[in-house]
Motif scaffolding. Structure first.
Motif, mmCIF file in Angstrom:
data_model
loop_
_atom_site.group_PDB
_atom_site.id
_atom_site.type_symbol
_atom_site.label_atom_id
_atom_site.label_comp_id
_atom_site.label_asym_id
_atom_site.label_seq_id
_atom_site.Cartn_x
_atom_site.Cartn_y
_atom_site.Cartn_z
ATOM 1 N N GLY A 157 0.850 -1.142 -0.159
ATOM 2 C CA GLY A 157 0.329 -0.039 -0.178
ATOM 3 C C GLY A 157 0.754 1.014 -0.077
ATOM 4 N N LEU A 158 2.302 0.511 0.831
ATOM 5 C CA LEU A 158 2.927 2.287 0.313
ATOM 6 C C LEU A 158 3.433 2.733 -0.360
ATOM 7 C CD1 LEU A 158 4.003 4.459 2.510
ATOM 8 C CD2 LEU A 158 5.947 3.047 3.610
ATOM 9 N N ALA A 159 4.671 1.300 -0.850
ATOM 10 C CA ALA A 159 5.237 1.937 -2.731
ATOM 11 C C ALA A 159 3.794 1.959 -3.219
ATOM 12 C CB ALA A 159 5.819 0.155 -2.717
ATOM 13 N N GLN A 160 2.962 1.695 -3.520
ATOM 14 C CA GLN A 160 2.143 1.618 -4.853
ATOM 15 C C GLN A 160 2.177 3.213 -4.651
ATOM 16 O OE1 GLN A 160 -1.684 0.175 -5.181
ATOM 17 N NE2 GLN A 160 -1.176 -1.808 -5.281
ATOM 18 N N GLU A 185 12.309 -6.750 4.993
ATOM 19 C CA GLU A 185 12.156 -8.093 3.591
ATOM 20 C C GLU A 185 10.584 -7.554 2.927
ATOM 21 O OE1 GLU A 185 11.041 -12.513 3.612
ATOM 22 O OE2 GLU A 185 11.918 -11.805 5.539
ATOM 23 N N ALA A 186 9.522 -7.329 3.864
ATOM 24 C CA ALA A 186 8.224 -6.926 2.916
ATOM 25 C C ALA A 186 8.595 -5.346 1.948
ATOM 26 C CB ALA A 186 7.393 -6.675 3.482
ATOM 27 N N LEU A 187 8.740 -4.717 2.940
ATOM 28 C CA LEU A 187 9.689 -3.477 1.662
ATOM 29 C C LEU A 187 10.278 -3.064 0.483
ATOM 30 C CD1 LEU A 187 10.115 -0.865 4.250
ATOM 31 C CD2 LEU A 187 8.319 -0.376 3.208
ATOM 32 N N ARG A 188 11.165 -4.370 0.274
ATOM 33 C CA ARG A 188 12.215 -4.760 -0.371
ATOM 34 C C ARG A 188 11.396 -5.268 -1.795
ATOM 35 N NH1 ARG A 188 15.100 -6.955 3.388
ATOM 36 N NH2 ARG A 188 17.001 -5.561 4.851
ATOM 37 N N ARG A 189 10.650 -6.468 -1.032
ATOM 38 C CA ARG A 189 9.926 -7.474 -2.001
ATOM 39 C C ARG A 189 9.026 -6.060 -2.791
ATOM 40 N NH1 ARG A 189 4.224 -7.612 -1.348
ATOM 41 N NH2 ARG A 189 3.612 -10.188 -2.891
ATOM 42 N N SER A 190 8.334 -5.036 -1.742
ATOM 43 C CA SER A 190 7.427 -4.298 -2.782
ATOM 44 C C SER A 190 7.567 -3.359 -3.959
ATOM 45 C CB SER A 190 6.712 -2.911 -1.577
ATOM 46 O OG SER A 190 5.295 -3.932 -0.299
ATOM 47 N N ALA A 191 9.402 -3.113 -2.986
ATOM 48 C CA ALA A 191 10.699 -1.930 -4.401
ATOM 49 C C ALA A 191 10.718 -3.164 -5.412
ATOM 50 C CB ALA A 191 11.463 -1.653 -3.689
ATOM 51 N N THR A 192 10.478 -4.078 -5.536
ATOM 52 C CA THR A 192 10.790 -4.953 -7.415
ATOM 53 C C THR A 192 9.502 -5.190 -7.850
ATOM 54 O OG1 THR A 192 12.840 -6.305 -5.574
ATOM 55 C CG2 THR A 192 11.804 -7.257 -7.595
ATOM 56 N N ARG A 193 8.713 -5.231 -6.742
ATOM 57 C CA ARG A 193 7.421 -5.352 -7.532
ATOM 58 C C ARG A 193 6.546 -4.257 -8.589
ATOM 59 N NH1 ARG A 193 1.408 -7.427 -3.813
ATOM 60 N NH2 ARG A 193 0.305 -8.900 -6.071
ATOM 61 N N ALA A 196 10.566 0.226 -7.754
ATOM 62 C CA ALA A 196 11.012 1.618 -7.661
ATOM 63 C C ALA A 196 12.531 0.790 -6.692
ATOM 64 C CB ALA A 196 10.457 1.408 -5.827
ATOM 65 N N LYS A 197 13.457 1.468 -6.458
ATOM 66 C CA LYS A 197 14.486 1.591 -6.254
ATOM 67 C C LYS A 197 15.228 1.506 -4.981
ATOM 68 C CE LYS A 197 19.709 1.315 -8.734
ATOM 69 N NZ LYS A 197 19.863 2.085 -9.930
ATOM 70 N N ILE A 198 15.716 0.623 -4.502
ATOM 71 C CA ILE A 198 16.420 0.707 -2.981
ATOM 72 C C ILE A 198 17.864 1.454 -3.070
ATOM 73 C CG2 ILE A 198 17.032 0.141 -0.747
ATOM 74 C CD1 ILE A 198 14.484 -1.637 -1.265
ATOM 75 N N VAL A 199 18.160 2.495 -3.398
ATOM 76 C CA VAL A 199 19.587 2.978 -3.485
ATOM 77 C C VAL A 199 20.457 2.746 -2.329
ATOM 78 C CG1 VAL A 199 18.815 4.761 -4.624
ATOM 79 C CG2 VAL A 199 19.100 5.712 -3.038
ATOM 80 N N GLN A 200 20.795 3.102 -1.261
ATOM 81 C CA GLN A 200 21.265 2.484 -0.169
ATOM 82 C C GLN A 200 20.515 1.622 0.884
ATOM 83 O OE1 GLN A 200 23.178 5.026 2.405
ATOM 84 N NE2 GLN A 200 25.358 4.290 1.370
ATOM 85 N N GLU A 201 21.088 0.828 1.667
ATOM 86 C CA GLU A 201 20.538 0.589 2.950
ATOM 87 C C GLU A 201 21.058 0.574 3.956
ATOM 88 O OE1 GLU A 201 18.683 -2.977 3.480
ATOM 89 O OE2 GLU A 201 18.016 -3.574 1.793
#
Length: 395
Positions: A157-160, A185-193, A196-201
């Motif tokens: 819901g947030l990623a959308q 882990e859920a946020l990474r999945r949402s980014a891929t889905r 979006a791109k996680i530029v750094q953790e």
């Protein structure tokens, strides 16, 4: 002829009186929860002692409003677990009292033990608290219905919304506790889905220490900019901090002027006290009048669970547990919950489909699923694990 007619009318009135005078069918609903309440960083958001169960009590009133026309009466039997108490034994005790449906606010492991303990007794648990995806996936149970959303539904819901806003470059900050890692882990999945791109953790280590001291605000003001500096270019900082250690300190303190979302700033929830659309104001006011506080997400999840039972019992006009459960699982079941559309159950893992509110503490900023995220069955199935992805085998 007149005498016969009068006699017939008298018998009719007598029969009607007997029906009306009959005792209503009693439908008991259990509520199983821990006594301990997890504190929050914010003093104004400390959970109430009756968090969750207050929502269930309001739903019982709603159930009885309809039930009085169907000769049904609902009661709530609360069971509080102290430290050391076993959830499985408590669930069995409720089942032995012929309580067919039990609302639970329990950690994942305790919920599974309780579900397994009462499976042969025909009891059904309605999960109002645990958001762990594994309870709907590899550890799913046929006697557990989930009114609470999953982490993946909240993250999606947030990623959308972030993708809709074109905020696709994320800096992800993760806490050092297990629940933080699961949300990450859920946020990474949402980014891929959703592209979006996680530029750094970065990991924020919980080293303990008291921040509510005279020097605490000074320490935080110095620490947070330093912690977030020298990052690659990013659009939004996404915080995974279910353990309530650091996320609330991030807004307005990052090195770069960026919005904060996730566990602080813009937060995905199933419900919020600021929700005022689709008739929610009436609901919020009723809850406030009864409890002298605002309605939380847990309150609403418990309300929804209790209303699901009431709705099913009224539709089948019976308290028979099998008939009620069969209707809950059928395509005919839906529940209205002041969220813009009727909610239904996913038949593959018994998760309640529901919109996700995105809130900032004062307003509902948006509601997901967002426009343009389509699905062949239900747009609500763009939130969380979809049927082709599921690992659930109900047993």
């Amino acid at each position: 002829m007149i005498r016969l007619l009068v006699g017939a009318i008298g018998l009719s009135v007598l029969a009607t009186t007997n029906v009306l005078a009959a005792d209503p069918v009693e439908i008991g609903i259990g509520y199983l929860r821990r006594v301990a309440i997890k504190p929050t960083l914010s003093l104004v958001e400390q959970p109430a002692e009756n968090d969750g169960v207050a929502g269930a009590r309001l739903a019982i009133e709603d159930n009885n409003t309809t039930g009085k026309f169907l000769n049904q009466h609902f009661t709530l039997i609360e069971f509080r677990l102290k430290d050391g108490d076993e959830a499985a034994k408590a669930a069995v005790a409720l089942a032995d009292r012929d309580i067919a449906f039990v609302i639970t606010d329990l950690p994942a492991d305790a919920l599974l033990k309780a579900a397994d303990a009462v499976r042969d007794r025909g009891a059904v648990l309605l999960n109002a608290g645990a958001i762990d995806d594994r309870l709907r996936e590899e550890d799913c149970r046929a006697n557990v219905i989930h009114a609470a959303p999953t982490r993946s539904m909240l993250a999606d819901g947030l990623a959308q919304y972030l993708v809709w806003k074109q905020w696709k470059r994320w800096m992800l900050v993760v806490g050092s506790h297990d629940e933080d890692r699961r949300f990450a882990e859920a946020l990474r999945r949402s980014a891929t889905r959703f592209g979006a791109k996680i530029v750094q953790e970065r990991v924020f280590e919980d080293t303990g220490g008291a921040r509510r001291t005279d020097s605490g605000v000074t320490l935080i003001q110095r620490q947070m900019p330093v912690f977030t500096q020298q990052a690659p270019v990013y659009d939004v900082l996404v915080a995974a901090d279910e353990s309530e250690v650091f996320a609330s300190y991030l807004p307005y303190r990052t090195w770069d002027p960026r919005p904060v979302v996730g566990s602080a700033g813009l937060i995905p929830k199933s419900w919020d006290a600021t929700q005022d659309q689709w008739g929610a104001v009436q609901m919020q006011n009723r809850f406030l009048k009864l409890n002298s506080r605002r309605m939380t997400a847990l309150d609403m999840q418990a309300w929804t669970a209790a209303r699901m039972i009431g709705e099913a019992a009224s539709r089948v006009k019976s308290s028979d547990r099998k008939m009620v459960l069969d209707f809950l699982k059928s395509p005919d079941f839906s529940i209205a919950a002041f969220k813009g559309q009727r909610l239904t159950l996913r038949d593959w893992n018994l998760q309640l489909r529901q919109p996700i509110l995105l809130v900032d503490g004062r307003m509902v900023v948006s509601v997901s699923p967002q426009e343009g995220f389509l699905h062949q069955v239900s747009e609500l199935d763009t939130l969380g694990v979809d049927q082709p992805e599921t690992r659930c085998k109900l047993q």
